[in-house]
Design an enzyme around this catalytic site. Structure first.
Site, short mmCIF file in Angstrom:
data_model
loop_
_atom_site.label_atom_id
_atom_site.label_comp_id
_atom_site.label_asym_id
_atom_site.label_seq_id
_atom_site.Cartn_x
_atom_site.Cartn_y
_atom_site.Cartn_z
CG HIS A 191 40.08 89.84 8.34
ND1 HIS A 191 41.00 90.37 8.02
CD2 HIS A 191 38.78 90.53 7.36
CE1 HIS A 191 40.98 91.41 7.64
NE2 HIS A 191 39.46 90.87 6.79
CG ASP A 226 31.24 90.04 5.63
OD1 ASP A 226 30.33 91.49 5.62
OD2 ASP A 226 32.16 89.41 4.73
N1 CMC Z 1 36.48 78.05 7.82
C1 CMC Z 1 37.11 77.17 7.44
N2 CMC Z 1 38.71 76.89 7.64
C2 CMC Z 1 38.83 78.23 7.43
C3 CMC Z 1 38.52 79.38 7.35
C4 CMC Z 1 36.74 79.21 8.01
N3 CMC Z 1 36.18 80.49 6.86
N4 CMC Z 1 39.09 80.36 6.93
C5 CMC Z 1 40.74 79.96 7.24
N5 CMC Z 1 40.41 78.56 7.64
C6 CMC Z 1 41.31 77.89 7.08
C7 CMC Z 1 42.01 77.31 5.92
O1 CMC Z 1 41.46 76.70 5.43
C8 CMC Z 1 43.50 77.10 6.20
O2 CMC Z 1 43.51 76.31 6.66
P1 CMC Z 1 45.43 74.97 6.85
O3 CMC Z 1 46.06 75.79 7.39
O4 CMC Z 1 44.72 73.54 6.83
O5 CMC Z 1 45.52 75.41 5.38
C9 CMC Z 1 44.02 78.59 7.95
O6 CMC Z 1 42.26 78.36 7.91
C10 CMC Z 1 44.61 79.77 6.97
O7 CMC Z 1 43.08 80.30 6.01
P2 CMC Z 1 43.56 81.29 4.93
O8 CMC Z 1 42.77 80.20 3.98
O9 CMC Z 1 44.93 80.76 4.28
O10 CMC Z 1 43.82 82.18 5.01
P3 CMC Z 1 43.51 83.49 4.12
O11 CMC Z 1 44.01 84.90 5.04
O12 CMC Z 1 44.32 83.16 2.78
O13 CMC Z 1 41.83 83.93 4.25
C11 CMC Z 1 39.82 84.80 5.03
C12 CMC Z 1 41.19 85.11 4.15
C13 CMC Z 1 38.94 85.33 4.88
C14 CMC Z 1 39.18 84.40 2.89
C15 CMC Z 1 39.30 83.17 4.70
O14 CMC Z 1 39.42 83.48 6.46
C16 CMC Z 1 37.98 82.49 4.70
O15 CMC Z 1 37.74 81.80 3.97
N6 CMC Z 1 37.15 83.11 5.16
C17 CMC Z 1 35.51 82.75 5.00
C18 CMC Z 1 35.16 83.70 3.97
C19 CMC Z 1 34.21 85.02 4.57
O16 CMC Z 1 34.01 85.03 5.93
N7 CMC Z 1 35.26 86.41 4.08
C20 CMC Z 1 34.53 87.48 4.79
C21 CMC Z 1 36.03 88.45 5.04
S1 CMC Z 1 36.03 89.87 6.05
C22 CMC Z 1 34.71 91.19 5.19
C23 CMC Z 1 36.05 91.41 4.54
O17 CMC Z 1 36.48 91.94 3.96
O18 CMC Z 1 35.29 90.97 3.29
#
Ligand code: CMC
Length: 389
Positions: free
Chosen positions: A270, A327
């Site tokens: 998140h 989720d």
């Molecule tokens: N599985 C594997 N790796 C992950 C995940 C995941 N679910 N989420 C983040 N990472 C890794 C990402 O690859 C990055 O790694 P690195 O530093 O090696 O590049 C690091 O963690 C930081 O992640 P980010 O993508 O920079 O984080 P963000 O704040 O931009 O993204 C997020 C947040 C929720 C989009 C992301 O965690 C994600 O894609 N999660 C899976 C989708 C999900 O469950 N979404 C629902 C969110 S909660 C309900 C809502 O509000 O909609």
């Protein structure tokens, strides 16, 4: 470009001030108008929370009753909308259908479109609260090849939604009270989450003084994305995939860690929570209870729990502070309730609606609001001359 700061994804930029929802992502705290989410989930109900979010205070018993009656009265779908659903393909995903239906609804409510008229905005808010579950249920009925149905305004919003969704062609449906209460509670958990992608979309569209219907319709589209609300559908598809491949959780986690084919552990991570999402903790307990009550989904629940266990102790996830989000377990509950996977995000939309409305109203009434218009850092070609022949 002048004095412009680049901040992709608004990681460090606040787009507004807000008095609605408080999140402390490091400690895993979520409060609506000061009230802890755990207390609201246990003691309140969706309609009361909606009113709390919109108005800032818990309503009196009388205010709540009037609000409830009004919302129910607005659940009657305009006659002209009955033919609307037929114009979509039979297998249409219900999210774009819902977004289009909300957009279309403003053409039936032209006397309530001025966001600066408090009474009109209140009317549009109540109408949306009544209509969205009805439109969502009819989008679902259309997928089943069933005719649209009218709301039973003697039922609560949640009861009526369940009836319209699951009733046979002859309209018969037996309500499961525990299921209705669980769904009401899940709607509370989804009701607001400060400046997430869909809420920011509602505010951005609304900042052009676009009416509430159009702004909420855009919010539904933002929510549909798999990185946002669409994650609840993606989680269940992930669990099904693991189950079909023999249930090897370790192999799946290995793929995630190696970022093979961009595979992510859906339902984890998140932008704000760097600790356990407090909503996920509540949902996990509910999943145990409701799955036992409905007697379904055991194997996938076991896979989910194992995934969580592995991820919470694995260096990759620990280092990045990736925890289960709201989720992660909701899909299992929705599936046990009988919803097909592509209705999951629609359920999120129904729950998030009061938050979108509350945030829109706060934005419209805030004298510091300006049209949302981000700057950019230009990286294209310098001036050059059009070639002469
Ligand atoms: N599985 C594997 N790796 C992950 C995940 C995941 N679910 N989420 C983040 N990472 C890794 C990402 O690859 C990055 O790694 P690195 O530093 O090696 O590049 C690091 O963690 C930081 O992640 P980010 O993508 O920079 O984080 P963000 O704040 O931009 O993204 C997020 C947040 C929720 C989009 C992301 O965690 C994600 O894609 N999660 C899976 C989708 C999900 O469950 N979404 C629902 C969110 S909660 C309900 C809502 O509000 O909609």
């Amino acid at each position: 470009t002048g004095n412009v700061t680049l901040d992709p994804g608004f990681v460090n930029t606040a787009s507004c001030s807000s008095a609605i929802t408080f999140i402390n992502g490091d400690e895993g705290i979520l409060r609506y108008r000061g009230y802890p989410i755990e207390q609201l989930a246990e003691k309140s109900n969706f309609m009361e929370v909606a009113k709390l979010l919109m108005d800032g205070e818990l309503p009196s018993a009388e205010e709540l009753e009037t609000f409830r009656q009004d919302v129910r009265a607005h659940a009657e779908m305009p006659e002209g909308m009955k033919g609307f659903f037929k114009s979509f393909p039979a297998d249409a995903h219900p999210m774009p259908v819902l977004s289009s239906a909300i957009s279309a609804l403003c053409t039936y409510d032209t006397e309530n479109l001025d966001p600066f008229d408090a009474e009109q905005l209140e009317n549009a808010s109540r109408r949306l609260m009544g209509q969205v579950p009805v439109l969502a249920a009819n989008a679902y009925r259309n997928r089943q090849g069933l005719a649209p149905m009218q709301a039973d305004t003697s039922l609560t919003v949640v009861e009526n939604f369940l009836r319209m969704t699951f009733a046979d062609a002859d309209g018969s449906y037996e309500l499961d009270e525990r299921m209705a209460r669980a769904l009401d509670m899940l709607f509370i958990l989804h009701a607001d989450h400060e400046q997430n992608c869909s809420t920011s979309t509602v505010r951005l569209v609304g900042s052009a003084n676009t009416n509430l219907y159009g702004s909420v319709s855009a919010g539904v589209q933002a929510l549909w994305g798999p990185l946002h609300g669409g994650a609840n559908q993606a989680v269940l598809e992930m669990l099904q995939g693991i189950q079909e491949n023999g249930g090897d959780v370790d192999e799946f986690v290995r793929k995630v860690k190696n970022k093979e084919d961009g595979v992510k552990l859906m339902g984890f991570g998140h932008r704000v929570y760097k600790n356990y999402d407090p909503r996920a903790a509540i949902v996990k307990t509910t999943a145990d209870e409701i799955l036992e009550h409905l007697g379904a989904g055991d194997e996938q629940l076991e896979i989910a729990k194992k995934l969580e266990q592995v991820a919470l102790t694995d260096e990759y996830f620990v280092e990045r502070k990736l925890y289960p989000n709201v989720d992660f377990y909701t899909g299992l509950i929705y599936q046990a309730m009988g919803f097909p996977t592509d209705m999951f995000t629609v359920l999120f939309a129904i729950g998030r609606l009061p938050g979108w409305i509350a945030q829109y109203r706060e934005m419209i009434n805030d004298s510091t609001t300006k049209i949302g218009r981000p700057r950019q850092v230009y990286t294209g070609a310098a001036q050059r001359d059009y070639p002469t022949a």
